[in-house]
Scaffold this motif. Structure first.
Motif: not given
Length: 320
Positions: A253-264
């Motif tokens: 489930l962590l890809p969503g967290v990493f995707a949000l961080a990369l978008s930021a």
């Protein structure tokens, strides 16, 4: 064999790379299902040198038994189905809801273990699963979605994608050879070939397989194949053999967290308070599940678990 620590690190690395692929996919000017097919098919020649190197160094009888080869092909078909339904779901209900539906794998993977092997899910999952699904929903921005506009077909496609993804993970895990020198690149090559052909067939059925014409799109597809298939799925395929299915399903489930961080960082998109709360719920749930799984494994190893019983010809009835 893969240790729990190494397995966890590989899964975290794979999910971090997977989080980056979402930004790359959104920038490719091509049909989503065509992207799914080409990312898999382009990965095969990339893997070929490593496959040839690997086959000269392993005992093929031990590293590639028939069960492992057939499992890789079956898992690849499941992954191709996952990609096809996933892209359909995104088009029908949007990426936020589709992300939540895809993560039905959090429920399905332990359920498959229970039905196929009698591996009873941890009692803590009754609390962990709702917590993490709420976290996924908040991270995906579901609060901004008009639920009244959802289409049933898109919802069903998302659930089918998540179920197919769970089947992929379960098959890869159960058909891994019992050897310290597995042929992981060869298995991944078979998976990518089967997944690419399955997605290509789905594209032909739904409207035609149109090859991108722009050189930029091909460059992005090659980058996606390297990052999203070779790197991500090698990490996942190897890492999941060293940890429990509960830990695997929660870490995925962590890809969503990493995707949000990369978008930021890359796109200067500021996360909302709800999204940050969702990230905290996902990370907290993953940590909780991992700790509970490790504690139970220690109790089982010490013989303190009264439910851990086994019978001839069956796996031990334990919690994952």
């Amino acid at each position: 064999m893969v240790t729990p620590l190494r397995g966890t690190l590989l899964l975290v690395g794979g999910t971090a790379a997977l989080g980056g692929t979402s930004l790359l996919i959104s920038s490719i000017a091509a049909d989503p299902i065509v992207i799914a097919a080409l990312r898999c098919l382009l990965a095969v020649p990339m893997l070929l040198p490593m496959i040839l190197w690997e086959l000269r160094r392993v005992d093929r009888r031990a590293s590639l038994p028939r069960r492992t080869v057939l499992g890789a092909l079956l898992a690849g078909l499941a992954l191709g189905v996952d990609y096809s339904f996933w892209n359909t779901s995104i088009g029908a209900v949007g990426p936020g809801i589709a992300t939540v539906l895809l993560n039905i794998q959090l429920v399905m993977l332990p359920l498959i273990a229970w039905l196929s092997e009698g591996t009873r899910p941890m009692r803590q999952l009754a609390l962990i699963i709702p917590l993490m699904l709420v976290g996924v929903a908040l991270t995906a921005g579901v609060l901004d979605v008009d639920l009244a506009q959802l289409r049933l077909g898109g919802v069903l496609a998302g659930l089918a994608a998540g179920t197919a993804y769970a089947i992929y993970l379960a098959v890869i895990r159960r058909t891994a050879p019992a050897t310290t020198r597995p042929a992981s690149f060869t298995v991944l090559g078979l998976v990518c070939l089967a997944a690419g052909l399955a997605a290509a067939m789905a594209s032909l059925v739904t409207g035609g397989f149109e090859i991108p014409a722009e050189p930029l799109a091909w460059g992005q597809l090659l980058a996606l194949a390297l990052l999203g298939q070779v790197v991500v799925f090698w990490c996942l395929n190897v890492g999941m053999t060293g940890v429990s299915e509960t830990t695997t399903s929660t870490l995925l489930l962590l890809p969503g967290v990493f995707a949000l961080a990369l978008s930021a960082v890359l796109l200067r998109e500021t996360p909302t308070p709800a999204q940050l709360l969702g990230c905290a719920a996902i990370i907290g749930g993953a940590w909780w599940a991992a700790q509970a799984s490790h504690r139970h494994a220690r109790r089982r190893a010490a013989g303190a678990d009264p439910d851990a019983t086994s019978a001839p010809g069956r796996h031990a009835r334990t919690e994952t």
